[in-house]
Design an enzyme around this catalytic site. Structure first.
Site, PDB file in Angstrom:
ATOM      1  N   TYR A   1     -10.744  30.470   6.001  1.00  0.00           N
ATOM      2  CA  TYR A   1     -11.246  28.939   5.900  1.00  0.00           C
ATOM      3  C   TYR A   1     -12.173  29.076   6.320  1.00  0.00           C
ATOM      4  CZ  TYR A   1      -6.951  29.626   2.299  1.00  0.00           C
ATOM      5  OH  TYR A   1      -6.500  30.414   0.964  1.00  0.00           O
TER       6      TYR A   1
ATOM      7  N   GLU B   1      -2.472  26.089  13.306  1.00  0.00           N
ATOM      8  CA  GLU B   1      -3.306  26.840  11.696  1.00  0.00           C
ATOM      9  C   GLU B   1      -4.967  26.118  11.452  1.00  0.00           C
ATOM     10  OE1 GLU B   1      -2.382  28.681   7.167  1.00  0.00           O
ATOM     11  OE2 GLU B   1      -1.864  27.198   7.609  1.00  0.00           O
TER      12      GLU B   1
ATOM     13  N   CYS C   1      -6.545  31.033  -1.592  1.00  0.00           N
ATOM     14  CA  CYS C   1      -5.355  30.389  -2.432  1.00  0.00           C
ATOM     15  C   CYS C   1      -5.789  28.517  -2.199  1.00  0.00           C
ATOM     16  CB  CYS C   1      -4.692  30.418  -2.309  1.00  0.00           C
ATOM     17  SG  CYS C   1      -4.188  31.890  -1.225  1.00  0.00           S
TER      18      CYS C   1
ATOM     19  N   ARG D   1      -5.994  27.545  -5.933  1.00  0.00           N
ATOM     20  CA  ARG D   1      -5.851  28.644  -7.606  1.00  0.00           C
ATOM     21  C   ARG D   1      -4.897  29.343  -7.713  1.00  0.00           C
ATOM     22  NH1 ARG D   1      -6.083  33.360  -5.735  1.00  0.00           N
ATOM     23  NH2 ARG D   1      -6.763  33.449  -3.535  1.00  0.00           N
TER      24      ARG D   1
ATOM     25  N   ASP E   1       2.157  29.874  -4.243  1.00  0.00           N
ATOM     26  CA  ASP E   1       3.409  30.609  -4.039  1.00  0.00           C
ATOM     27  C   ASP E   1       4.326  29.450  -3.754  1.00  0.00           C
ATOM     28  OD1 ASP E   1       5.863  31.401  -2.345  1.00  0.00           O
ATOM     29  OD2 ASP E   1       5.082  32.670  -0.677  1.00  0.00           O
TER      30      ASP E   1
ATOM     31  N   TRP F   1      -0.236  34.940   9.667  1.00  0.00           N
ATOM     32  CA  TRP F   1      -1.209  35.299   8.907  1.00  0.00           C
ATOM     33  C   TRP F   1      -0.991  36.897   9.326  1.00  0.00           C
ATOM     34  CZ3 TRP F   1      -5.384  34.553   5.348  1.00  0.00           C
ATOM     35  CH2 TRP F   1      -5.331  33.114   5.140  1.00  0.00           C
TER      36      TRP F   1
END
Length: 289
Positions: free
Chosen positions: A123, A58, A170, A191, A194, A80
């Site tokens: 991203y 990733e 995130c 921000r 999980d 994803w």
């Protein structure tokens, strides 16, 4: 990694029930910070197994500026898949395929992947092309030439593009800090986090990024600081969290970078080795989409 277990305990003790976009519901707190010394060991969670191969792939995907899940799917990284599948289900081309069948189409059919595998300008796009600016390369250049700068920042949150992202970032902004012209640290502002599924990945991923950039800039990794906005435990993860809190942390592994490249996008999975990783067994949980 006692810091991470303390984070879970803090959310359980201080969190308030809160509804969320996914409809699952959370226990949530606003504002928290953890610090990890990454100078000697690599912060890969040991109280459950973290599938670090997916984490590495990733990060490489981000670094290359890629936003299509095909690279991830081809490397058995499935974190994803849900978001493009949910979008595909709403399209006129959907023929009742299961998510597994959708992923196989992504794997085997380049044209299908090109059409339905993209997440929008997430991203990697922002890191490498934020309105024409290659933020990641600029930061590396600044670390080499102006290490005392307070502007060593990469921002993934682009208000212009948010509406076109299947999942807005995130982990939205990170900043590097060079100490004594020897050590490199990074602070991430997240921000939305999980705590059970995502945060262990984020800790390892950004620590790996520090290792890579430190190696490129002839520095040593020192610290990863993780700052949170909305830090939450999903209600369907509470059982798993309590299972994890019964476990004791084990000795952390080490990370070895076997090859050094001039361009950060040239790093590949085989350049990294995780040494002496001995985690407890996995604890499975569903991701909230």
């Amino acid at each position: 990694m006692k810091q991470y277990l303390d984070l879970l305990k803090y959310v359980l003790k201080n969190g308030k029930k809160k509804s969320d976009r996914t409809g699952v519901g959370t226990i949530s707190v606003f504002g928290y910070q953890t610090r990890y010394d990454i100078s000697k060991n690599f912060p890969l969670l040991t109280t459950k197994k973290v599938f670090y191969k997916s984490m590495i792939h990733e990060l490489l995907w981000f670094i290359k500026g890629d936003t299509n899940i095909k690279y991830l799917v081809d490397n058995n990284c499935n974190i994803w898949n849900e978001w493009p599948y949910e979008k595909y289900k709403k399209s006129k081309f959907f023929k009742g395929e299961t998510q597994k069948e959708f992923v196989e189409k992504i794997r085997k059919n380049k044209e299908f992947a090109k059409k339905f595998g993209n997440l929008g300008p997430v991203y990697g796009k922002q890191w490498r092309d934020f309105n024409g600016v290659d933020q990641l390369q600029d930061v590396i250049d600044q670390i080499k030439t102006n290490p005392n700068s307070r502007r060593l920042i990469v921002c993934a949150w682009n208000p212009v593009d948010v509406k076109n992202m299947l999942l807005p970032p995130c982990h939205s902004l990170f900043q590097f800090y060079v100490e004594d012209n020897k050590y490199l640290s990074c602070e991430l502002y997240q921000r939305s986090a999980d705590a059970f599924l995502g945060v262990p990945f984020n800790i390892a991923s950004y620590s790996l990024l520090v290792y890579i950039i430190a190696s490129m800039c002839n520095l040593k990794p020192k610290e990863f600081i993780h700052s949170f906005g909305d830090l939450h435990i999903y209600l369907n993860h509470l059982k798993q969290v309590k299972t994890q809190l019964k476990r004791k942390p084990r000795k952390l592994p080490k990370l070895k970078i076997k090859n050094k490249h001039k361009k950060i996008e040239d790093y590949v999975f085989e350049d990294f080795e995780i040494i002496d990783y001995d985690p407890a067994e996995p604890i499975l949980a569903k991701v909230a989409v």
